[in-house]
Design an enzyme around this catalytic site. Structure first.
Site, PDB file in Angstrom:
ATOM      1  N   ASN A  14       0.877  -1.188   0.000  1.00 52.21           N
ATOM      2  CA  ASN A  14       0.000   0.000   0.000  1.00 52.21           C
ATOM      3  C   ASN A  14       0.902   1.222   0.000  1.00 52.21           C
ATOM      4  O   ASN A  14       1.491   1.563   1.023  1.00 52.21           O
ATOM      5  CB  ASN A  14      -0.894  -0.036   1.250  1.00 52.21           C
ATOM      6  CG  ASN A  14      -1.712   1.240   1.411  1.00 52.21           C
ATOM      7  OD1 ASN A  14      -1.787   2.058   0.494  1.00 52.21           O
ATOM      8  ND2 ASN A  14      -2.331   1.397   2.575  1.00 52.21           N
ATOM      9  N   TRP A  15       0.989   1.849  -1.161  1.00 54.65           N
ATOM     10  CA  TRP A  15       1.913   2.997  -1.284  1.00 54.65           C
ATOM     11  C   TRP A  15       1.384   4.245  -0.580  1.00 54.65           C
ATOM     12  O   TRP A  15       2.088   5.237  -0.477  1.00 54.65           O
ATOM     13  CB  TRP A  15       2.161   3.314  -2.762  1.00 54.65           C
ATOM     14  CG  TRP A  15       3.009   2.302  -3.482  1.00 54.65           C
ATOM     15  CD1 TRP A  15       3.582   1.166  -2.956  1.00 54.65           C
ATOM     16  CD2 TRP A  15       3.397   2.329  -4.871  1.00 54.65           C
ATOM     17  NE1 TRP A  15       4.286   0.486  -3.921  1.00 54.65           N
ATOM     18  CE2 TRP A  15       4.203   1.185  -5.102  1.00 54.65           C
ATOM     19  CE3 TRP A  15       3.150   3.204  -5.919  1.00 54.65           C
ATOM     20  CZ2 TRP A  15       4.750   0.896  -6.365  1.00 54.65           C
ATOM     21  CZ3 TRP A  15       3.688   2.920  -7.173  1.00 54.65           C
ATOM     22  CH2 TRP A  15       4.491   1.773  -7.385  1.00 54.65           C
ATOM     23  N   LYS A  16       0.127   4.215  -0.160  1.00 53.82           N
ATOM     24  CA  LYS A  16      -0.508   5.383   0.473  1.00 53.82           C
ATOM     25  C   LYS A  16      -0.330   6.608  -0.438  1.00 53.82           C
ATOM     26  O   LYS A  16      -0.284   6.469  -1.653  1.00 53.82           O
ATOM     27  CB  LYS A  16       0.032   5.587   1.888  1.00 53.82           C
ATOM     28  CG  LYS A  16      -0.110   4.293   2.717  1.00 53.82           C
ATOM     29  CD  LYS A  16       0.057   4.497   4.194  1.00 53.82           C
ATOM     30  CE  LYS A  16      -0.144   3.161   4.908  1.00 53.82           C
ATOM     31  NZ  LYS A  16      -0.070   3.268   6.367  1.00 53.82           N
ATOM     32  N   HIS A 100      -9.580   1.039   5.266  1.00 55.13           N
ATOM     33  CA  HIS A 100      -8.263   1.227   5.909  1.00 55.13           C
ATOM     34  C   HIS A 100      -8.430   2.165   7.104  1.00 55.13           C
ATOM     35  O   HIS A 100      -9.233   3.105   7.051  1.00 55.13           O
ATOM     36  CB  HIS A 100      -7.278   1.811   4.896  1.00 55.13           C
ATOM     37  CG  HIS A 100      -5.867   1.794   5.404  1.00 55.13           C
ATOM     38  ND1 HIS A 100      -5.401   2.753   6.279  1.00 55.13           N
ATOM     39  CD2 HIS A 100      -4.850   0.935   5.202  1.00 55.13           C
ATOM     40  CE1 HIS A 100      -4.129   2.475   6.574  1.00 55.13           C
ATOM     41  NE2 HIS A 100      -3.773   1.381   5.933  1.00 55.13           N
ATOM     42  N   GLU A 102      -6.790   4.586   8.102  1.00 57.28           N
ATOM     43  CA  GLU A 102      -6.627   6.017   7.786  1.00 57.28           C
ATOM     44  C   GLU A 102      -7.901   6.582   7.155  1.00 57.28           C
ATOM     45  O   GLU A 102      -8.232   7.756   7.355  1.00 57.28           O
ATOM     46  CB  GLU A 102      -5.393   6.202   6.884  1.00 57.28           C
ATOM     47  CG  GLU A 102      -4.107   6.015   7.679  1.00 57.28           C
ATOM     48  CD  GLU A 102      -2.930   5.478   6.883  1.00 57.28           C
ATOM     49  OE1 GLU A 102      -2.922   5.569   5.652  1.00 57.28           O
ATOM     50  OE2 GLU A 102      -2.005   4.926   7.537  1.00 57.28           O
ATOM     51  N   GLU A 172      -5.115  -4.938  10.805  1.00 58.97           N
ATOM     52  CA  GLU A 172      -4.101  -3.895  10.966  1.00 58.97           C
ATOM     53  C   GLU A 172      -4.366  -3.143  12.267  1.00 58.97           C
ATOM     54  O   GLU A 172      -5.198  -2.219  12.289  1.00 58.97           O
ATOM     55  CB  GLU A 172      -4.167  -2.897   9.799  1.00 58.97           C
ATOM     56  CG  GLU A 172      -3.835  -3.495   8.453  1.00 58.97           C
ATOM     57  CD  GLU A 172      -3.315  -2.425   7.489  1.00 58.97           C
ATOM     58  OE1 GLU A 172      -2.156  -2.553   7.077  1.00 58.97           O
ATOM     59  OE2 GLU A 172      -4.026  -1.466   7.180  1.00 58.97           O
ATOM     60  N   GLY A 178       2.596   2.455  10.802  1.00 51.38           N
ATOM     61  CA  GLY A 178       3.524   3.561  10.618  1.00 51.38           C
ATOM     62  C   GLY A 178       4.257   3.973  11.876  1.00 51.38           C
ATOM     63  O   GLY A 178       4.901   5.023  11.915  1.00 51.38           O
ATOM     64  N   SER A 217       3.639  -1.989  10.403  1.00 54.35           N
ATOM     65  CA  SER A 217       5.086  -2.020  10.605  1.00 54.35           C
ATOM     66  C   SER A 217       5.721  -3.377  10.290  1.00 54.35           C
ATOM     67  O   SER A 217       6.648  -3.809  10.975  1.00 54.35           O
ATOM     68  CB  SER A 217       5.443  -1.568  12.024  1.00 54.35           C
ATOM     69  OG  SER A 217       5.054  -0.208  12.220  1.00 54.35           O
ATOM     70  N   GLY A 238       2.919  -1.062   4.280  1.00 53.22           N
ATOM     71  CA  GLY A 238       2.956   0.363   3.987  1.00 53.22           C
ATOM     72  C   GLY A 238       4.366   0.812   3.660  1.00 53.22           C
ATOM     73  O   GLY A 238       4.877   0.604   2.557  1.00 53.22           O
ATOM     74  N   GLY A 239       5.026   1.443   4.629  1.00 57.79           N
ATOM     75  CA  GLY A 239       6.335   2.055   4.416  1.00 57.79           C
ATOM     76  C   GLY A 239       7.349   1.153   3.720  1.00 57.79           C
ATOM     77  O   GLY A 239       8.051   1.595   2.789  1.00 57.79           O
TER      78      GLY A 239
HETATM   79  P1  13P Z   1       3.140   0.481   7.712  1.00 54.03           P
HETATM   80  O1  13P Z   1       3.637  -0.817   7.134  1.00 54.03           O
HETATM   81  O2  13P Z   1       3.857   1.669   7.204  1.00 54.03           O
HETATM   82  O3  13P Z   1       3.034   0.413   9.198  1.00 54.03           O
HETATM   83  O4  13P Z   1       1.625   0.649   7.175  1.00 54.03           O
HETATM   84  C1  13P Z   1       0.746  -0.401   7.305  1.00 54.03           C
HETATM   85  C2  13P Z   1      -0.468  -0.083   6.533  1.00 54.03           C
HETATM   86  O5  13P Z   1      -1.235   0.794   6.900  1.00 54.03           O
HETATM   87  C3  13P Z   1      -0.705  -0.822   5.282  1.00 54.03           C
HETATM   88  O6  13P Z   1      -1.992  -0.592   4.803  1.00 54.03           O
END
Ligand code: 13P
Length: 265
Positions: A14-16, A100, A102, A172, A178, A217, A238-239
């Site tokens: 997930n590149w956000k 998600h 967020e 999640e 994050g 994470s 994510g990251g």
């Molecule tokens: P991180 O891997 O950056 O913690 O993000 C997880 C996430 O929200 C994937 O959708």
């Protein structure tokens, strides 16, 4: 007794809200040759909307799937700024993230809206990835299972168990997203097992088939332990999905373990 299952591990990046035309091309130039050798793992990436078509072209000759990060619950019409499920399907998406954390916290998406988005995705031929998970306060109050159950029930009410299990579920924990603070493999497995049992109580075949991903994470150095848990079928990343070597290492970590359930299904 646990039994073997044929769930193929799935890793989704997930590149956000990150990237640019140049950065995406460079990232995929690095990632694609590394991850396409892992035949026993399904891999997908979810870039931001404006890049879906160019990323679809870049993925064209690979087995890496394309997904979006969000969609509208509406089919079409006067919804300025929204993107429908059929549009995502039209530009080559196979997956779409739904609910998600967020989206739930920053954009006030509630369980009912999330359920309607899940339904819209399925009807357009997409695989929705339903994100569930608790905040730190909810965990500290011992509400994790109840909260996850409420989030699942909302979707169950709209689509039923068979269609719910046609999607993917991603656990999640909000406190792990994050933050660098990953759930321990034991903490994650406990919630995944709860989700698997919730599915099995309604449809044992669905429970055996549905892939449940962990997100929060996930890094190259903790992925193998997490993915080694019996009810963790891969990750939502994510990251670390923005870094060639990290994402490739996470995909590699997913290929080793055949899935077996913690509960007899
Ligand atoms: P991180 O891997 O950056 O913690 O993000 C997880 C996430 O929200 C994937 O959708």
């Amino acid at each position: 007794m646990p039994i073997e299952s044929n769930r193929k591990p799935l890793v989704i990046g997930n590149w956000k809200m990150n990237g640019s035309s140049a950065a995406n091309a460079s990232l995929l130039r690095g990632v694609l040759p590394l991850v396409s050798i892992f035949e026993s793992v399904d891999v997908a990436i979810c870039p931001p909307f404006p890049y879906l078509t160019t990323v679809a072209d870049l993925l064209d000759n690979s087995d890496v799937g394309l997904g979006a990060q969000n969609l509208s619950e509406q089919r079409s019409g006067a919804c300025t700024g929204e993107v429908s499920a059929s549009m995502l399907h039209d530009v080559g998406c196979r997956f779409v993230l739904v609910g998600h954390s967020e989206r739930r916290t920053l954009y006030a998406e509630d369980d009912e809206l999330v359920a309607n988005k899940f339904s819209a995705a399925l009807h357009a031929g997409l695989t929705p990835v339903l994100c569930v998970g608790e905040t730190l306060e909810q965990r500290q109050r011992g509400e994790t299972r109840a909260l996850v159950t409420t989030q699942l029930n909302a979707v169950l009410k709209v689509v039923g168990i068979t269609d719910l299990a046609r999607g993917v579920i991603a656990y999640e924990p909000v406190w792990a997203i994050g933050t660098g603070e990953t759930a321990t493999p034991g903490q994650a497995q406990a919630v995944h097992r709860h989700i698997r049992q919730w599915l099995a109580d309604r449809d044992r075949t669905a429970a055996a088939q549905c892939r449940i991903l962990y997100g929060g994470s996930v890094k190259a150095d903790n992925a193998e332990q997490l993915f080694g848990q019996p009810d963790i079928d891969g990750g939502l990343i994510g990251g670390a999905s923005l870094d060639v070597q990290s994402f490739a290492a996470i995909c590699r970590a997913a290929q080793s373990e055949p899935a077996s359930d913690s509960i007899a299904i």
